[in-house]
Scaffold this motif. Structure first.
Motif, PDB file in Angstrom:
ATOM      1  N   GLY A 190       0.810  -1.215   0.000  1.00 26.51           N
ATOM      2  CA  GLY A 190       0.000   0.000   0.000  1.00 26.51           C
ATOM      3  C   GLY A 190       0.837   1.256   0.000  1.00 26.51           C
TER       4      GLY A 190
ATOM      5  N   LEU B 144      -5.070   5.736   3.967  1.00 25.59           N
ATOM      6  CA  LEU B 144      -6.253   4.909   4.152  1.00 25.59           C
ATOM      7  C   LEU B 144      -7.456   5.817   4.371  1.00 25.59           C
ATOM      8  CD1 LEU B 144      -4.733   2.239   6.572  1.00 25.59           C
ATOM      9  CD2 LEU B 144      -4.900   2.150   4.081  1.00 25.59           C
TER      10      LEU B 144
ATOM     11  N   VAL C 285     -11.922   4.540  -1.524  1.00 26.12           N
ATOM     12  CA  VAL C 285     -10.777   3.738  -1.946  1.00 26.12           C
ATOM     13  C   VAL C 285     -10.651   3.772  -3.472  1.00 26.12           C
ATOM     14  CG1 VAL C 285      -9.812   1.404  -2.056  1.00 26.12           C
ATOM     15  CG2 VAL C 285     -10.846   2.234   0.064  1.00 26.12           C
TER      16      VAL C 285
ATOM     17  N   ASN D  45      -6.711   1.933   0.644  1.00 32.48           N
ATOM     18  CA  ASN D  45      -7.421   0.898   1.396  1.00 32.48           C
ATOM     19  C   ASN D  45      -8.252   1.561   2.493  1.00 32.48           C
ATOM     20  OD1 ASN D  45      -8.233  -1.708   2.217  1.00 32.48           O
ATOM     21  ND2 ASN D  45      -6.184  -2.543   1.817  1.00 32.48           N
TER      22      ASN D  45
ATOM     23  N   THR E 298      -2.553  -4.463   1.060  1.00 24.39           N
ATOM     24  CA  THR E 298      -3.281  -3.783  -0.010  1.00 24.39           C
ATOM     25  C   THR E 298      -2.925  -4.419  -1.359  1.00 24.39           C
ATOM     26  OG1 THR E 298      -3.354  -1.699   1.195  1.00 24.39           O
ATOM     27  CG2 THR E 298      -3.561  -1.574  -1.190  1.00 24.39           C
TER      28      THR E 298
END
Length: 205
Positions: A57, A114, A120, A153, A166
């Protein structure tokens, strides 16, 4: 990785969202950035892509930086790639180096974050700095005159674990779109820099 919405209230900063799945996403990013870059006024423009390839991520920034380096931009100076990342360990030194190399730079900070489920895959673009590491409880300096958060995410629970897990497919697709948007902005700024004052005023080339 920073925490979405954790630094400024909605009254302090106006943020704009662009979904990476929108067919016109790159152009939308360019339009938003070009408007914000009016205040750069001849300053060197530096793109700082924050993150690390040790976390799926958190690799959004370095992936964007790598792609921008390959594009050989004309106006923007890029820092933070997969081979030479800007991350928690070297953040302060890298920012100090940038300040020494570029006189009074205008910094665009790029980082993963996040957020809410419905956000997302979107980019959050706003004036002012972001605070890297806030999402995983790291105390790092604020970075940027303008920031771009890539929401990779969902936040709220075991965030470090969520970031590590992720999907690379999403991060790669987002990196492609954001790099294209920044490249379009670079070309626009490069052309504007070469216009005469009269051409800038009338919008004629």
């Amino acid at each position: 990785m920073n925490r979405k919405g954790g630094l400024f209230s909605s009254q302090e900063r106006v943020k704009q969202y662009v979904s990476h799945t929108d067919a016109a996403a790159a152009k939308q990013i360019q339009t938003i950035l070009s408007s914000s870059l009016r205040k750069a006024a001849g300053k060197p423009i530096v793109v700082v892509c924050i993150g690390t390839d040790r976390s799926t991520g958190d690799s959004l920034g370095p992936l964007v930086g790598m792609k921008l380096k390959q594009m050989q931009l004309s106006r923007f100076h890029v820092y933070g790639t997969l081979s030479d990342p800007v991350h928690a360990v070297n953040m302060k030194d890298k920012i100090n180096d940038i300040q020494k190399l570029h006189k009074n730079p205008f910094i665009i900070a790029v980082d993963a974050c996040l957020g809410r489920v419905k956000s997302v895959g979107s980019f959050q673009i706003g004036d002012g700095p972001l605070k890297p590491g806030a999402g995983v409880q790291k105390d790092l300096p604020e970075v940027g005159d303008l920031h771009i958060n890539g929401i990779v995410n969902v936040s709220g629970f075991m965030e470090y674990f969520v970031l590590q897990n992720t999907r690379l497919h999403l991060v790669m697709n987002m990196a492609n779109v954001l790099a294209e948007g920044l490249s379009l902005t670079d070309r626009t700024e490069w052309r504007q820099e070469r216009l005469s004052p009269l051409q800038r005023l009338t919008g004629r080339i």
